[in-house]
Design a protein around this motif. Structure first.
Motif, PDB file in Angstrom:
ATOM      1  N   LYS A 177      43.177  34.296  39.938  1.00 28.27           N
ATOM      2  CA  LYS A 177      43.769  34.344  38.599  1.00 28.27           C
ATOM      3  C   LYS A 177      42.859  33.636  37.593  1.00 28.27           C
ATOM      4  CE  LYS A 177      48.549  34.550  37.212  1.00 28.27           C
ATOM      5  NZ  LYS A 177      49.868  33.987  37.197  1.00 28.27           N
ATOM      6  N   PRO A 178      42.507  34.320  36.478  1.00 26.94           N
ATOM      7  CA  PRO A 178      41.729  33.604  35.463  1.00 26.94           C
ATOM      8  C   PRO A 178      42.594  32.531  34.793  1.00 26.94           C
ATOM      9  CG  PRO A 178      42.230  35.839  34.728  1.00 26.94           C
ATOM     10  CD  PRO A 178      42.813  35.692  36.090  1.00 26.94           C
ATOM     11  N   SER A 179      41.987  31.678  33.977  1.00 22.04           N
ATOM     12  CA  SER A 179      42.737  30.591  33.338  1.00 22.04           C
ATOM     13  C   SER A 179      43.867  31.145  32.465  1.00 22.04           C
ATOM     14  CB  SER A 179      41.791  29.753  32.480  1.00 22.04           C
ATOM     15  OG  SER A 179      41.414  30.521  31.354  1.00 22.04           O
ATOM     16  N   VAL A 180      44.893  30.338  32.249  1.00 23.66           N
ATOM     17  CA  VAL A 180      46.040  30.818  31.453  1.00 23.66           C
ATOM     18  C   VAL A 180      45.646  31.104  30.010  1.00 23.66           C
ATOM     19  CG1 VAL A 180      47.943  29.857  32.772  1.00 23.66           C
ATOM     20  CG2 VAL A 180      46.834  28.441  31.036  1.00 23.66           C
ATOM     21  N   ASP A 181      44.537  30.561  29.597  1.00 27.72           N
ATOM     22  CA  ASP A 181      44.042  30.859  28.268  1.00 27.72           C
ATOM     23  C   ASP A 181      43.656  32.341  28.179  1.00 27.72           C
ATOM     24  OD1 ASP A 181      43.218  30.100  25.718  1.00 27.72           O
ATOM     25  OD2 ASP A 181      41.115  30.002  26.371  1.00 27.72           O
ATOM     26  N   GLU A 214      50.537  33.520  30.427  1.00 24.50           N
ATOM     27  CA  GLU A 214      51.621  33.895  31.346  1.00 24.50           C
ATOM     28  C   GLU A 214      52.684  34.789  30.733  1.00 24.50           C
ATOM     29  OE1 GLU A 214      52.833  30.192  33.104  1.00 24.50           O
ATOM     30  OE2 GLU A 214      51.425  30.474  34.768  1.00 24.50           O
ATOM     31  N   LYS A 215      52.855  34.665  29.415  1.00 26.86           N
ATOM     32  CA  LYS A 215      53.993  35.401  28.826  1.00 26.86           C
ATOM     33  C   LYS A 215      53.751  36.913  28.714  1.00 26.86           C
ATOM     34  CE  LYS A 215      52.840  34.399  23.967  1.00 26.86           C
ATOM     35  NZ  LYS A 215      51.439  34.095  24.257  1.00 26.86           N
ATOM     36  N   ASP A 216      52.504  37.346  28.734  1.00 26.15           N
ATOM     37  CA  ASP A 216      52.242  38.788  28.697  1.00 26.15           C
ATOM     38  C   ASP A 216      52.175  39.304  30.130  1.00 26.15           C
ATOM     39  OD1 ASP A 216      51.394  41.389  28.415  1.00 26.15           O
ATOM     40  OD2 ASP A 216      50.003  40.945  26.777  1.00 26.15           O
ATOM     41  N   GLU A 217      53.268  39.961  30.547  1.00 23.97           N
ATOM     42  CA  GLU A 217      53.372  40.355  31.959  1.00 23.97           C
ATOM     43  C   GLU A 217      52.790  41.736  32.252  1.00 23.97           C
ATOM     44  OE1 GLU A 217      57.579  39.573  32.502  1.00 23.97           O
ATOM     45  OE2 GLU A 217      57.110  37.572  33.258  1.00 23.97           O
ATOM     46  N   GLY A 218      52.134  42.331  31.239  1.00 24.23           N
ATOM     47  CA  GLY A 218      51.425  43.591  31.455  1.00 24.23           C
ATOM     48  C   GLY A 218      52.358  44.733  31.793  1.00 24.23           C
ATOM     49  N   VAL A 233      49.622  43.373  35.768  1.00 25.72           N
ATOM     50  CA  VAL A 233      48.787  44.557  35.957  1.00 25.72           C
ATOM     51  C   VAL A 233      48.487  45.157  34.585  1.00 25.72           C
ATOM     52  CG1 VAL A 233      48.836  46.946  36.797  1.00 25.72           C
ATOM     53  CG2 VAL A 233      49.513  45.064  38.321  1.00 25.72           C
ATOM     54  N   PHE A 234      47.211  45.488  34.365  1.00 31.54           N
ATOM     55  CA  PHE A 234      46.786  46.092  33.105  1.00 31.54           C
ATOM     56  C   PHE A 234      45.905  47.291  33.419  1.00 31.54           C
ATOM     57  CE2 PHE A 234      47.859  41.764  32.066  1.00 31.54           C
ATOM     58  CZ  PHE A 234      48.488  41.871  30.839  1.00 31.54           C
ATOM     59  N   ARG A 235      45.722  48.129  32.417  1.00 30.32           N
ATOM     60  CA  ARG A 235      44.810  49.257  32.587  1.00 30.32           C
ATOM     61  C   ARG A 235      43.379  48.714  32.626  1.00 30.32           C
ATOM     62  NH1 ARG A 235      44.402  52.854  27.453  1.00 30.32           N
ATOM     63  NH2 ARG A 235      43.058  51.066  27.061  1.00 30.32           N
ATOM     64  N   ALA A 236      42.588  49.184  33.576  1.00 32.36           N
ATOM     65  CA  ALA A 236      41.169  48.785  33.593  1.00 32.36           C
ATOM     66  C   ALA A 236      40.612  49.179  32.236  1.00 32.36           C
ATOM     67  CB  ALA A 236      40.425  49.485  34.717  1.00 32.36           C
ATOM     68  N   ALA A 237      40.059  48.215  31.514  1.00 35.11           N
ATOM     69  CA  ALA A 237      39.650  48.485  30.132  1.00 35.11           C
ATOM     70  C   ALA A 237      38.565  49.562  30.096  1.00 35.11           C
ATOM     71  CB  ALA A 237      39.141  47.197  29.505  1.00 35.11           C
ATOM     72  N   HIS A 242      42.946  41.600  26.991  1.00 37.72           N
ATOM     73  CA  HIS A 242      44.128  41.873  26.154  1.00 37.72           C
ATOM     74  C   HIS A 242      44.469  40.660  25.308  1.00 37.72           C
ATOM     75  CE1 HIS A 242      46.068  40.058  29.746  1.00 37.72           C
ATOM     76  NE2 HIS A 242      46.920  39.573  28.852  1.00 37.72           N
ATOM     77  N   SER A 243      44.044  39.475  25.796  1.00 37.69           N
ATOM     78  CA  SER A 243      44.311  38.251  25.052  1.00 37.69           C
ATOM     79  C   SER A 243      43.283  38.016  23.950  1.00 37.69           C
ATOM     80  CB  SER A 243      44.271  37.062  26.014  1.00 37.69           C
ATOM     81  OG  SER A 243      43.012  37.042  26.693  1.00 37.69           O
ATOM     82  N   GLY A 244      42.147  38.707  24.015  1.00 35.99           N
ATOM     83  CA  GLY A 244      41.091  38.530  23.016  1.00 35.99           C
ATOM     84  C   GLY A 244      40.490  37.131  23.027  1.00 35.99           C
ATOM     85  N   LYS A 245      40.541  36.473  24.165  1.00 31.86           N
ATOM     86  CA  LYS A 245      40.126  35.065  24.211  1.00 31.86           C
ATOM     87  C   LYS A 245      38.641  34.876  24.493  1.00 31.86           C
ATOM     88  CE  LYS A 245      43.905  32.692  23.471  1.00 31.86           C
ATOM     89  NZ  LYS A 245      44.039  31.875  22.260  1.00 31.86           N
ATOM     90  N   VAL A 246      37.956  35.918  24.926  1.00 33.13           N
ATOM     91  CA  VAL A 246      36.557  35.752  25.330  1.00 33.13           C
ATOM     92  C   VAL A 246      35.646  36.518  24.367  1.00 33.13           C
ATOM     93  CG1 VAL A 246      34.898  36.207  27.191  1.00 33.13           C
ATOM     94  CG2 VAL A 246      37.232  35.459  27.740  1.00 33.13           C
ATOM     95  N   TRP A 247      34.755  35.797  23.697  1.00 32.76           N
ATOM     96  CA  TRP A 247      33.900  36.423  22.681  1.00 32.76           C
ATOM     97  C   TRP A 247      32.569  36.905  23.229  1.00 32.76           C
ATOM     98  CZ3 TRP A 247      35.080  37.722  17.704  1.00 32.76           C
ATOM     99  CH2 TRP A 247      36.326  37.278  17.239  1.00 32.76           C
ATOM    100  N   ASP A 248      32.166  36.379  24.388  1.00 34.37           N
ATOM    101  CA  ASP A 248      30.837  36.671  24.905  1.00 34.37           C
ATOM    102  C   ASP A 248      30.951  37.679  26.049  1.00 34.37           C
ATOM    103  OD1 ASP A 248      28.321  36.625  25.932  1.00 34.37           O
ATOM    104  OD2 ASP A 248      28.314  34.500  26.480  1.00 34.37           O
ATOM    105  N   LEU A 249      30.247  38.800  25.904  1.00 29.57           N
ATOM    106  CA  LEU A 249      30.343  39.855  26.914  1.00 29.57           C
ATOM    107  C   LEU A 249      29.867  39.359  28.290  1.00 29.57           C
ATOM    108  CD1 LEU A 249      31.087  42.735  27.635  1.00 29.57           C
ATOM    109  CD2 LEU A 249      28.912  43.507  26.674  1.00 29.57           C
ATOM    110  N   LYS A 250      28.840  38.484  28.286  1.00 32.02           N
ATOM    111  CA  LYS A 250      28.359  37.944  29.562  1.00 32.02           C
ATOM    112  C   LYS A 250      29.474  37.165  30.259  1.00 32.02           C
ATOM    113  CE  LYS A 250      23.542  37.314  28.352  1.00 32.02           C
ATOM    114  NZ  LYS A 250      22.459  36.342  28.195  1.00 32.02           N
TER     115      LYS A 250
END
Ligand code: HEM
Ligand code: HEM
Length: 348
Positions: free
Chosen positions: A244-248, A252-256, A269-273, A286-294
């Motif tokens: 599981k990636p970090s809660v950030d 947890e509230k978005d149950e997909g 569960v989410f659609r493979a982007a 889906h959370s938009g929390k990661v800005w760096d593609l790497k």
């Protein structure tokens, strides 16, 4: 002659170094890729139950750019799916009606026609079902179907465009037809990329780094989830299937998809982007929390494959992902019909 020999030796040494440092690119890379991915079609794809015509495309384009479809008169589809910036809004999560911040990151509208279903959780079966959502979502356009139709009917040019696009219909200006016209326009938003050139037989379309990245993408198992025409958008998987990636990153509230199917197997569960144009659509997930593609690729390594990818591997995979950045079709900004005395006034 000694000089010539020296040059030959140097050239051989250089070739040997290149051969040693570079990861091998399988000779049958294209055939392997074609077993997993599909190049974009060269013509506008057909969609279910909605023959695409030039008249529908003209109307759908106007609707896509018209902010008067929203209750406030501020938000158009293009506000959050800006075709000039990769078909998304480049925000963590979207801002909509009354400056509200929505719960999820906006995916690109480019090539969305090739997804098996729409939204991060696949809750809309196709683009015409999808288009009815944002108009009514309280954090997006906050409008009602009745009000949208009243707005469109108040402008004679829209009535003409609907009549031309849905010539057989007794009452052409309907919410269903609104959605069908938008779907027809969106089906034209197809962006051929270097990857398609390669799939179609052009060896020079991708650099050797991109080909090594493609090789890794398949060997490591990324392509077991991200496959098909959109290099994703083709199936559903638990985000954090191995770790599981970090809660950030995975709040947890978005149950997909659990919210769609109510089955415990679908928790998180989410659609493979879909990964076409992914280099243009930060921030990620889906959370938009990661800005760096790497970083997004590294997270996928640990969360989906249980593998800490080496930095060079991440770089090569990102090089491959860059080969998915395509040519966005030229879209001339449409002139929209003028309001009349009967056009409903904006509400906040
Ligand atoms: C999702 C189109 C308006 C924000 C989507 C998708 C499409 C789309 C095709 C699904 C893409 C995919 O699943 O890969 C449209 C159209 C609009 C519109 C045609 C106008 C009628 C808006 C507006 C906003 C917005 C105004 C922002 C305020 C989002 C977000 C999602 C989304 C956040 C993901 C929602 C989720 O997965 O639950 N849109 N959009 N959209 N759109 Fe829009
Ligand atoms: C999302 C790449 C492996 C399932 C993403 C994103 C990227 C990516 C860049 C974010 C896209 C965006 O936000 O627009 C990769 C790479 C992989 C890999 C490079 C291999 C190293 C996998 C595997 C699975 C998978 C093996 C399935 C088991 C998903 C899912 C999402 C996603 C479900 C959406 C996550 C969310 O809810 O935000 N992938 N992926 N991926 N990928 Fe992967």
């Amino acid at each position: 002659r000694p000089i010539k020999i020296l040059f030959t030796t140097m050239a051989a040494a250089l070739l040997a170094t290149t051969a040693f440092t570079a990861d091998p690119i399988p000779a049958d890379l294209r055939a392997m890729a074609l077993a997993t991915f599909k190049a974009l079609p060269s013509t506008t794809p057909a969609v279910v139950n909605n023959p695409i015509t030039p008249e529908k495309i003209v109307l759908g384009k106007a609707l896509f750019f018209d902010p008067r479809v929203s209750a406030s008169g501020v938000f158009s589809c293009n506000s959050c799916h800006n075709l000039a910036t990769g078909g998304d809004d480049n925000l963590e999560t979207s801002i909509g009606h009354g400056w509200q911040k929505g719960p999820r990151n906006a995916p690109t509208a480019l090539n969305a026609v090739f997804n098996i279903a729409q939204f991060w959780d696949g809750r809309a079966e196709d683009l015409k079902a999808q288009a009815k959502g944002p108009v009514q979502a309280s954090v997006e356009m906050a409008n009602t179907p009745g009000q949208v139709i009243a707005t469109l009917k108040s402008m004679p040019q829209y009535v003409e465009w609907f009549s031309a696009a849905f010539a057989g219909d007794a009452d052409p200006v309907t919410f269903d037809n609104f959605a069908k016209a938008i779907e027809a326009f969106e089906a034209t938003l197809v962006t051929p990329a270097p990857f398609d050139g390669f799939l179609n037989g052009d060896d020079a379309a991708m650099t050797s780094e991109q080909k090594q990245g493609l090789t890794l993408f398949m060997e490591k198992g990324c392509s077991s989830c991200h496959a098909g025409t959109n290099v994703g958008g083709n199936g559903y998987y638990r985000f954090g299937i191995v770790e599981k990636p970090s809660v950030d990153v995975l709040p947890e509230k978005d149950e997909g998809r659990f919210a769609v199917t109510n089955t415990s197997d679908d928790l998180y569960v989410f659609r493979a982007a879909p990964l076409r144009n992914v280099a243009l659509t930060a921030p990620y997930f889906h959370s938009g929390k990661v800005w760096d593609l790497k970083q997004a690729v590294a997270i996928m390594g640990t969360s989906q494959l249980g593998e800490a990818l080496k930095e060079e591997e991440v770089d090569l995979i990102v090089a491959f992902l860059n080969s998915l950045t395509g040519k966005v079709p030229e879209v001339a900004y449409p002139l929209l019909p003028a309001e009349t005395g009967g056009t409903p006034r904006p509400v906040w």
